[in-house]
Design a protein around this motif. Structure first.
Motif, short mmCIF file in Angstrom:
data_model
loop_
_atom_site.label_atom_id
_atom_site.label_comp_id
_atom_site.label_asym_id
_atom_site.label_seq_id
_atom_site.Cartn_x
_atom_site.Cartn_y
_atom_site.Cartn_z
N HIS A 139 -20.47 -11.62 9.17
CA HIS A 139 -20.84 -10.49 8.47
C HIS A 139 -20.27 -9.22 9.35
CE1 HIS A 139 -23.89 -13.49 7.10
NE2 HIS A 139 -23.53 -12.75 5.98
N ALA A 140 -20.30 -9.23 10.56
CA ALA A 140 -20.03 -7.98 11.29
C ALA A 140 -18.37 -7.62 10.97
CB ALA A 140 -20.07 -8.14 12.82
N ALA A 141 -17.58 -8.67 10.96
CA ALA A 141 -16.19 -8.49 10.56
C ALA A 141 -15.87 -7.63 9.17
CB ALA A 141 -15.46 -9.82 10.90
N LEU A 142 -16.84 -7.99 8.29
CA LEU A 142 -16.80 -7.48 7.10
C LEU A 142 -17.40 -5.87 6.92
CD1 LEU A 142 -17.53 -10.61 4.83
CD2 LEU A 142 -15.43 -9.77 5.27
N ILE A 143 -18.54 -5.89 7.62
CA ILE A 143 -19.25 -4.76 7.44
C ILE A 143 -18.79 -3.53 8.30
CG2 ILE A 143 -21.54 -3.71 7.78
CD1 ILE A 143 -22.83 -6.31 7.00
N ALA A 144 -18.50 -3.95 9.69
CA ALA A 144 -18.24 -2.82 10.46
C ALA A 144 -16.93 -1.85 10.05
CB ALA A 144 -17.94 -3.64 12.07
N PRO A 145 -15.73 -2.61 9.69
CA PRO A 145 -14.76 -1.36 9.32
C PRO A 145 -15.33 -0.55 8.22
CG PRO A 145 -14.12 -4.02 9.20
CD PRO A 145 -15.66 -3.74 9.29
N ALA A 166 -19.53 -12.44 23.18
CA ALA A 166 -18.19 -12.32 23.83
C ALA A 166 -17.32 -12.46 22.46
CB ALA A 166 -18.08 -13.24 25.03
N PHE A 167 -17.50 -13.62 21.84
CA PHE A 167 -16.50 -13.63 20.80
C PHE A 167 -16.21 -12.85 19.93
CE2 PHE A 167 -15.70 -15.60 16.66
CZ PHE A 167 -14.42 -16.06 16.73
N VAL A 168 -17.59 -12.18 19.19
CA VAL A 168 -17.70 -11.26 18.32
C VAL A 168 -17.15 -9.87 18.90
CG1 VAL A 168 -19.30 -9.90 16.85
CG2 VAL A 168 -19.57 -12.44 17.19
N ARG A 169 -17.51 -9.62 20.19
CA ARG A 169 -16.90 -8.37 20.79
C ARG A 169 -15.38 -8.25 20.55
NH1 ARG A 169 -19.26 -4.77 23.40
NH2 ARG A 169 -21.14 -6.21 23.96
N GLN A 170 -14.78 -9.44 20.82
CA GLN A 170 -13.36 -9.37 20.76
C GLN A 170 -12.69 -9.40 19.27
OE1 GLN A 170 -11.23 -13.00 22.17
NE2 GLN A 170 -9.97 -11.78 23.05
N ARG A 171 -13.59 -10.26 18.50
CA ARG A 171 -13.27 -10.13 17.07
C ARG A 171 -13.40 -9.02 16.48
NH1 ARG A 171 -16.07 -14.12 12.46
NH2 ARG A 171 -14.71 -13.80 10.88
N VAL A 172 -14.50 -8.22 16.45
CA VAL A 172 -14.74 -6.98 15.86
C VAL A 172 -14.09 -5.87 16.28
CG1 VAL A 172 -16.53 -5.54 14.79
CG2 VAL A 172 -16.91 -8.06 14.96
N SER A 173 -14.02 -5.70 17.62
CA SER A 173 -13.23 -4.47 17.96
C SER A 173 -11.85 -4.27 17.64
CB SER A 173 -13.23 -4.43 19.59
OG SER A 173 -12.58 -5.63 19.96
N ARG A 174 -11.33 -5.14 17.08
CA ARG A 174 -9.97 -5.08 16.62
C ARG A 174 -10.20 -4.74 15.20
NH1 ARG A 174 -9.07 -10.46 18.84
NH2 ARG A 174 -9.08 -11.09 16.50
#
Length: 208
Positions: A19-25, A44-52
């Motif tokens: 959900h974070a990957a879809l909403i944050a942008p 840790a996984f989400v931080r790396q995934r979403v920060s990009r």
């Protein structure tokens, strides 16, 4: 959910960040995404995934969603801090502040289930752990091997809604007299024995 630039979003159950990957942008550089999870590996996984994917402020906090108000107060989203909830209680509502969107997708992720070291599934042999938060002191093996029979039965009935909880608890005590119960497959076999081989084979869903 219709997220847009500048909003504050609270994700109570971050998981693997789908959900974070879809909403944050959609939040833009002025937005803020706050994610809670008890699993440090997921954080840790989400931080790396979403920060990009997004330039929004990303606050990922190791916390249970029951402490959401305290976390928001600590981050300055709510007006004043309150004591952290204890024993499952929740903080009282605060005067002002809050988030624009709140998401809670309760449960655990398929990645956690598929990881045999977590002990959440009996499909593969693994240690009888079952902790979503590896920093918690007691594993499932600790409870299974130490709790009295009545406490075990109540635990299985309350959290597993298991009608054969008392028989399972009795069989656990019998088994641990010979050796500690340390794996998921050991516990699964005990549950199947409580149902009986014939009944277990007839059921479409494994009783364990």
């Amino acid at each position: 959910l219709a997220p847009h630039e500048g909003q504050i979003v609270l994700d109570c159950t971050l998981g693997r960040g789908g959900h974070a990957a879809l909403i944050a942008p959609h939040l833009g550089s002025t937005g803020r995404y706050i994610g809670l999870d008890v699993d440090p590996t997921s954080l840790a996984f989400v931080r790396q995934r979403v920060s990009r994917l997004s330039t929004c402020t990303l606050d990922l906090v190791k916390a249970n969603f029951s402490t959401a108000k305290y976390v928001l107060a600590t981050l300055g989203v709510l007006t004043k801090p309150t004591a952290a909830p204890q024993d499952g209680t929740t903080a009282q509502p605060l005067a002002r502040g809050g988030v624009h969107l709140l998401l809670a997708d309760l449960g655990y992720s398929s990645k956690q289930l598929e990881d045999p070291t977590r002990g959440l599934s009996f499909l593969q042999p693994g240690p009888l752990d079952m902790r979503l938060d590896p920093e918690r002191p007691d594993t499932a093996a600790d409870l299974v091997n130490k709790l009295p029979e009545e406490d075990l039965a109540n635990l299985i009935f309350t959290y597993g809604e298991e009608p054969h909880s008392r028989k399972i608890a009795r069989l656990i005590l019998e088994a641990r007299e010979y050796a500690p119960i340390t794996t998921t497959t050991q516990l699964a076999d005990i549950v199947r024995r409580a149902y009986g081989r014939k009944v277990a084979q007839q059921q479409r869903i494994d009783p364990a």
